[in-house]
Design a protein around this motif. Structure first.
Motif, short mmCIF file in Angstrom:
data_model
loop_
_atom_site.label_atom_id
_atom_site.label_comp_id
_atom_site.label_asym_id
_atom_site.label_seq_id
_atom_site.Cartn_x
_atom_site.Cartn_y
_atom_site.Cartn_z
N THR A 52 7.50 16.31 18.94
CA THR A 52 8.09 17.58 18.38
C THR A 52 9.86 16.95 18.52
N LYS A 53 9.80 16.71 19.80
CA LYS A 53 11.20 16.50 20.40
C LYS A 53 11.99 14.86 20.14
N TYR A 54 10.94 14.36 20.35
CA TYR A 54 10.78 12.89 19.24
C TYR A 54 10.90 12.57 18.30
N ALA A 55 10.19 13.49 16.98
CA ALA A 55 10.82 13.53 15.35
C ALA A 55 12.45 14.19 15.30
N LEU A 56 12.11 15.42 16.54
CA LEU A 56 13.93 15.71 16.17
C LEU A 56 15.65 14.37 16.66
N LEU A 57 14.93 13.51 17.11
CA LEU A 57 15.89 12.44 17.43
C LEU A 57 15.70 11.86 16.53
N GLY A 58 14.57 11.26 15.74
CA GLY A 58 14.70 10.20 15.19
C GLY A 58 14.75 11.04 13.44
#
Length: 234
Positions: free
Chosen positions: A155-161
């Motif tokens: 989810t944090k990877y997606a948030l940075l994306g």
């Protein structure tokens, strides 16, 4: 006077950011699931700067309708919102294969969806105004995944994306977008554990970095802020 909206602002980084913006004379819309904590933080912020307006809302940010209602009510109470701080999040220590059945949905709805919904709500308004600043609290897990916190990392990877996409969409309109990427930070996530606060990032460090990025000249955008403990990750 500028107006800021901050999700989950009664403790940790969210509260520190609210205090920092209050010191800058910025009106605040803050939310939490706990009404008593909201009342206490509102009183603290009012004492800190009696000149600013503070709107509070009991909001569960994992519920789309409540996030959108918070955004609407913030506008009604304060006026145009020009600063968005996507702070709400949850940390679950679990590998993906050991996750509970609802772990993925719960973490997506808490860590990713609120930032998406606030962007959908405010994005075109910021474009029209040709000003504003969106801050999104990511994590070092956005850069280097943690197997023991697998779904959190996803989810944090997606948030940075999401932050990177927002920045590209907002660039032509002069709206700033900053991803804040903290390492081990002394928040409620560490409750019950023995840690040395002098070897951790403090919430006030994050707040200071955000305010400094916000106060830069109109032509400067800080794409990403990475803040890690000086002695390495805990």
């Amino acid at each position: 006077m500028k107006n800021a909206i901050i999700t989950a602002a009664t403790k940790g980084m969210g509260k520190a950011i609210a205090i920092a913006f209050a010191n800058e004379g910025i009106n605040l819309a803050i939310c939490s699931r706990n009404s008593d904590e909201l009342a206490a933080v509102k009183a603290e912020l009012t004492a800190l700067n009696p000149k600013i307006k503070i709107f509070t809302s009991v909001t569960d940010c994992s519920i789309k309708e409540q996030v959108k209602a918070f955004a609407l009510e913030a506008e009604v109470e304060l006026g145009t919102i020009s600063i968005i701080v996507n702070n709400v999040g949850m940390y679950t220590y679990s590998s993906i294969l050991d996750d509970t059945e609802d772990a993925f949905t719960k973490q997506v709805n808490t860590n990713l969806a609120p930032a998406y919904e606030l962007y959908r709500y405010f994005g075109k308004k910021l474009m029209t105004a040709r000003s504003g600043h969106i801050f999104t609290i990511c994590s070092v897990a956005s850069l280097t995944p943690i197997a023991e916190a697998g779904t959190y990392s996803v989810t944090k990877y997606a948030l940075l994306g999401l932050s990177k996409v927002m920045r590209l969409e907002m660039q032509p309109y002069g709206v700033k977008v900053t991803a804040v990427i903290p390492g081990s930070t002394l928040t409620a996530s560490w409750d019950g554990m023995q840690v040395d606060k002098d070897k951790m990032v403090l919430p006030e460090d994050i707040a200071s970095a955000i305010v400094n990025a916000y106060k830069m000249s109109p032509g400067a955008n800080v794409d990403e802020i990475i803040i890690k403990p000086a002695f390495g990750q805990i």
